[in-house]
Scaffold this motif. Structure first.
Motif, PDB file in Angstrom:
ATOM      1  N   LEU A 121       0.588  -0.922  -0.316  1.00  0.00           N
ATOM      2  CA  LEU A 121       0.122   0.056  -0.196  1.00  0.00           C
ATOM      3  C   LEU A 121       0.656   1.244   0.017  1.00  0.00           C
ATOM      4  O   LEU A 121       0.925   2.198   0.960  1.00  0.00           O
ATOM      5  CB  LEU A 121      -1.010   0.170   1.064  1.00  0.00           C
ATOM      6  N   PRO A 122       1.652   1.004  -0.987  1.00  0.00           N
ATOM      7  CA  PRO A 122       2.579   2.902  -0.801  1.00  0.00           C
ATOM      8  C   PRO A 122       1.942   3.721  -0.622  1.00  0.00           C
ATOM      9  O   PRO A 122       2.152   4.648  -0.024  1.00  0.00           O
ATOM     10  CB  PRO A 122       3.670   2.180  -2.235  1.00  0.00           C
ATOM     11  N   ALA A 123       0.417   3.776  -1.214  1.00  0.00           N
ATOM     12  CA  ALA A 123       0.077   5.955  -1.400  1.00  0.00           C
ATOM     13  C   ALA A 123      -0.131   5.350  -0.226  1.00  0.00           C
ATOM     14  O   ALA A 123      -0.121   6.580   0.394  1.00  0.00           O
ATOM     15  CB  ALA A 123      -0.943   5.785  -2.384  1.00  0.00           C
ATOM     16  N   PHE A 124      -1.037   4.839   0.659  1.00  0.00           N
ATOM     17  CA  PHE A 124      -0.926   4.907   2.169  1.00  0.00           C
ATOM     18  C   PHE A 124       0.201   5.151   2.825  1.00  0.00           C
ATOM     19  O   PHE A 124       0.351   6.388   3.664  1.00  0.00           O
ATOM     20  CB  PHE A 124      -1.541   3.220   2.764  1.00  0.00           C
ATOM     21  N   PHE A 125       1.257   4.884   3.138  1.00  0.00           N
ATOM     22  CA  PHE A 125       2.416   5.104   3.193  1.00  0.00           C
ATOM     23  C   PHE A 125       2.764   6.549   3.228  1.00  0.00           C
ATOM     24  O   PHE A 125       3.322   7.390   3.984  1.00  0.00           O
ATOM     25  CB  PHE A 125       3.482   3.810   3.182  1.00  0.00           C
ATOM     26  N   ASN A 126       3.092   6.561   1.891  1.00  0.00           N
ATOM     27  CA  ASN A 126       3.636   7.666   1.307  1.00  0.00           C
ATOM     28  C   ASN A 126       2.727   9.175   2.109  1.00  0.00           C
ATOM     29  O   ASN A 126       2.617  10.026   2.658  1.00  0.00           O
ATOM     30  CB  ASN A 126       4.092   8.173  -0.221  1.00  0.00           C
ATOM     31  N   ALA A 127       1.290   8.992   2.531  1.00  0.00           N
ATOM     32  CA  ALA A 127       0.472  10.046   2.461  1.00  0.00           C
ATOM     33  C   ALA A 127       1.129   9.731   4.691  1.00  0.00           C
ATOM     34  O   ALA A 127       0.423  10.988   4.781  1.00  0.00           O
ATOM     35  CB  ALA A 127      -1.119   9.417   3.153  1.00  0.00           C
ATOM     36  N   LEU A 128       1.299   8.890   4.968  1.00  0.00           N
ATOM     37  CA  LEU A 128       1.945   9.078   5.963  1.00  0.00           C
ATOM     38  C   LEU A 128       2.864  10.194   6.525  1.00  0.00           C
ATOM     39  O   LEU A 128       2.583  10.362   7.555  1.00  0.00           O
ATOM     40  CB  LEU A 128       1.470   7.532   6.620  1.00  0.00           C
ATOM     41  N   ALA A 129       3.724   9.614   5.220  1.00  0.00           N
ATOM     42  CA  ALA A 129       5.063   9.920   5.530  1.00  0.00           C
ATOM     43  C   ALA A 129       5.156  11.706   5.598  1.00  0.00           C
ATOM     44  O   ALA A 129       5.312  12.752   6.003  1.00  0.00           O
ATOM     45  CB  ALA A 129       5.778   9.139   4.964  1.00  0.00           C
ATOM     46  N   SER A 130       4.322  12.534   4.606  1.00  0.00           N
ATOM     47  CA  SER A 130       3.882  13.779   4.680  1.00  0.00           C
ATOM     48  C   SER A 130       2.619  14.388   5.385  1.00  0.00           C
ATOM     49  O   SER A 130       3.187  14.912   5.973  1.00  0.00           O
ATOM     50  CB  SER A 130       3.378  14.111   3.235  1.00  0.00           C
TER      51      SER A 130
END
Length: 89
Positions: free
Chosen positions: A80-89
């Motif tokens: 789920l890369p989009a989810f974790f990218n959203a968390l990182a930002s």
């Protein structure tokens, strides 16, 4: 559940560093956190890079917050890369 003591945290750190040496990993940083993701104890081996403790704390905090160990979170991040990218930002 029993409270995590400093003595237990130090035992965990010693075991983690012994395992790292047994596997010939690069110098490590280890952080033990409680159920609220607050640091109980930490250690950084001689020669470990400057960010090792910051990375270890981030991984530990994420594991507590997401209720899963860091290996599971790594797989979730791949799935789920989009989810974790959203968390990182």
């Amino acid at each position: 559940m029993a409270a995590l003591t400093l003595a237990h945290a130090r035992t965990l750190i010693d075991a983690a560093l012994a395992a790292a040496r047994a596997h010939d990993f690069k110098p490590m940083g280890v952080v033990v956190v409680d159920a609220a993701a607050q640091v109980v104890a930490s250690a950084r081996e001689d020669g470990a890079s400057a960010l090792r403790l910051d990375i270890a704390l981030g991984k530990a905090g994420a594991a507590v917050g997401m209720g899963a160990n860091s290996r599971v979170l790594t797989q979730r991040a791949k799935d789920l890369p989009a989810f974790f990218n959203a968390l990182a930002s």
